[in-house]
Scaffold this active site. Sequence first.
Site, PDB file in Angstrom:
ATOM      1  N   GLU A   1      68.755 -56.438  21.682  1.00 32.23           N
ATOM      2  CA  GLU A   1      67.677 -55.546  22.655  1.00 32.23           C
ATOM      3  C   GLU A   1      66.428 -56.519  23.167  1.00 32.23           C
ATOM      4  OE1 GLU A   1      65.899 -53.147  24.677  1.00 32.23           O
ATOM      5  OE2 GLU A   1      67.248 -52.328  23.516  1.00 32.23           O
ATOM      6  N   LEU A   2      66.179 -56.640  24.607  1.00 26.52           N
ATOM      7  CA  LEU A   2      65.257 -57.521  25.135  1.00 26.52           C
ATOM      8  C   LEU A   2      63.869 -56.724  24.949  1.00 26.52           C
ATOM      9  CD1 LEU A   2      64.905 -59.837  26.850  1.00 26.52           C
ATOM     10  CD2 LEU A   2      65.464 -58.031  28.997  1.00 26.52           C
TER      11      LEU A   2
ATOM     12  N   ASN B   1      68.250 -61.874  24.874  1.00 24.19           N
ATOM     13  CA  ASN B   1      68.824 -61.657  26.457  1.00 24.19           C
ATOM     14  C   ASN B   1      70.171 -61.815  26.194  1.00 24.19           C
ATOM     15  OD1 ASN B   1      69.573 -61.353  28.710  1.00 24.19           O
ATOM     16  ND2 ASN B   1      67.516 -62.364  29.746  1.00 24.19           N
TER      17      ASN B   1
ATOM     18  N   LEU C   1      75.973 -49.134  25.843  1.00 29.23           N
ATOM     19  CA  LEU C   1      75.808 -47.860  26.041  1.00 29.23           C
ATOM     20  C   LEU C   1      74.716 -47.473  26.756  1.00 29.23           C
ATOM     21  CD1 LEU C   1      77.990 -47.804  23.567  1.00 29.23           C
ATOM     22  CD2 LEU C   1      76.359 -46.159  22.197  1.00 29.23           C
TER      23      LEU C   1
ATOM     24  N   ASP D   1      71.167 -50.151  31.965  1.00 28.50           N
ATOM     25  CA  ASP D   1      70.353 -49.838  33.364  1.00 28.50           C
ATOM     26  C   ASP D   1      71.655 -49.940  34.301  1.00 28.50           C
ATOM     27  OD1 ASP D   1      68.720 -50.088  35.393  1.00 28.50           O
ATOM     28  OD2 ASP D   1      67.282 -51.367  34.150  1.00 28.50           O
TER      29      ASP D   1
ATOM     30  N   THR E   1      73.430 -42.005  20.196  1.00 32.82           N
ATOM     31  CA  THR E   1      71.910 -42.612  21.051  1.00 32.82           C
ATOM     32  C   THR E   1      70.958 -41.342  21.429  1.00 32.82           C
ATOM     33  OG1 THR E   1      73.134 -42.810  23.182  1.00 32.82           O
ATOM     34  CG2 THR E   1      73.536 -44.545  21.451  1.00 32.82           C
ATOM     35  N   GLU E   2      69.992 -41.894  21.495  1.00 32.49           N
ATOM     36  CA  GLU E   2      68.820 -41.188  22.208  1.00 32.49           C
ATOM     37  C   GLU E   2      69.231 -40.711  23.559  1.00 32.49           C
ATOM     38  OE1 GLU E   2      65.015 -42.683  23.660  1.00 32.49           O
ATOM     39  OE2 GLU E   2      64.089 -41.517  22.080  1.00 32.49           O
ATOM     40  N   GLU E   3      69.899 -41.662  24.366  1.00 29.10           N
ATOM     41  CA  GLU E   3      70.225 -41.448  25.752  1.00 29.10           C
ATOM     42  C   GLU E   3      71.339 -40.358  25.949  1.00 29.10           C
ATOM     43  OE1 GLU E   3      70.042 -44.323  24.174  1.00 29.10           O
ATOM     44  OE2 GLU E   3      68.795 -45.478  25.411  1.00 29.10           O
TER      45      GLU E   3
END
Length: 251
Positions: A96-97, A129, A149, A152, A227-229
């Site tokens: 995760e960035l 990254n 998943l 962007d 996932t939350e999304e």
Amino acid sequence: MLANEANPTISKSTGLPRKRFYRARAHSNPLSDSHFPIPIAPLHVDYSLHYPQVFAASDEVQVSKKVQFADIGCGFGGLLISLSTLFPETLMIGMELRDKVTEYVKERISGLRVANPGQYQNISVVRTNSMKYIPNYFEKGQLSKMFFLFPDPHFKEKNHRRRVISPHLLDEYAYAIGVGGIIYTITDVEELGDWMKACLESHPMFEALTFEELESDPVVNLLSSATEEGQKVARNGGQTFQAVYRRVQPS
């Protein structure tokens, strides 16, 4: 005084971090320079910091046990947590960035380990990254699963180079994932779904899983539910677009 009483970011009832204290922008620019340590090669990644219980036994375990699953842009860690109990013997890592989100996942995993002794020892997260440093973390053919998943979408055409699935980046993923390994993608943006599918379809080192293989794979259902999304899309009655492809030897 107990740690969670002294720390308002930790829930007193669950011992887990409160997400509202770790909110960040939904996406970051993957082409910008960020400041975090980068291993010069996979051998320089100290996984004993990530999986202390796993690597505490002996040097022999450290040599033989390697990360097999990578969740690229893992967000708040929902998929990792679901996969942890489904594949308890498999080491997996989220990449995760965003710094605040990475810290949340670290605290979440730590809390789960305390609340569930012996469990969740096979998952961890690193701030990095992945569009730049996949070869710094994984050896050739090391991974058996990679997850992308709800990435962007980068709607503007000039920003398509920022997309985490592209012909160029698939070359790097094909290096890190072994033959027979699987790339899982999902999005709620149809245009991005078509893009990711087209990139995978045209790449000589990937082939689509059959309908029967998708039906029998227990991971596929998690793509939209863990996932939350994915949960947000489901609540809103939205549609998702998946592309699941296997790494093959080019003919």
